[in-house]
Scaffold this active site. Sequence first.
Site: not given
Length: 167
Positions: A70, A143
């Site tokens: 992240c 995605c």
Amino acid sequence: MSGIPFLSALFGSSSSKPSYSMSYPDQRTDDEWRAVLSPKQFRILREKGTEAPNTGEFDKHYPKEGVYTCAGCDAPLYKATHKFSSGCGWPAYFDSIPGAVTRHQDRAFGILRTEIVCSNCGGHLGHVFKGEGFPTPTDERHCVNSISLKFSPEDKVVEGGRGEAKA
């Protein structure tokens, strides 16, 4: 893009605040996030925006090993071996590291989609789609916005929601 309503709708923020109520381990305020994220990262990770297709640094990035983390909190999200070429214009993964990604229903723009966020900080990653027929071990395509990610060429071990480099 603001002069083209359709494109603004596609690549702008679907909502400035999440429509769900969930607590994440990383509880930084918007001001704290703004201090560590670029304006583009903040728009996508914290305001659920989307980067334009075929513009992200990881769209055509295919290392043999490593971990995508992240961009907000550095939590490990995807192994390099999870990545595949979908031709969609964004990085695509067939699976995440167990427990790393949380799913929410997204009803923005009048359609039902499954949004994916970082399980550690709640940062918006993108959406997951099923049943598209890609030759992968799962029936899913995660995605993901490149700007929501960082890449480490080292494998990471996931323990207690944190990534630690293997010894």
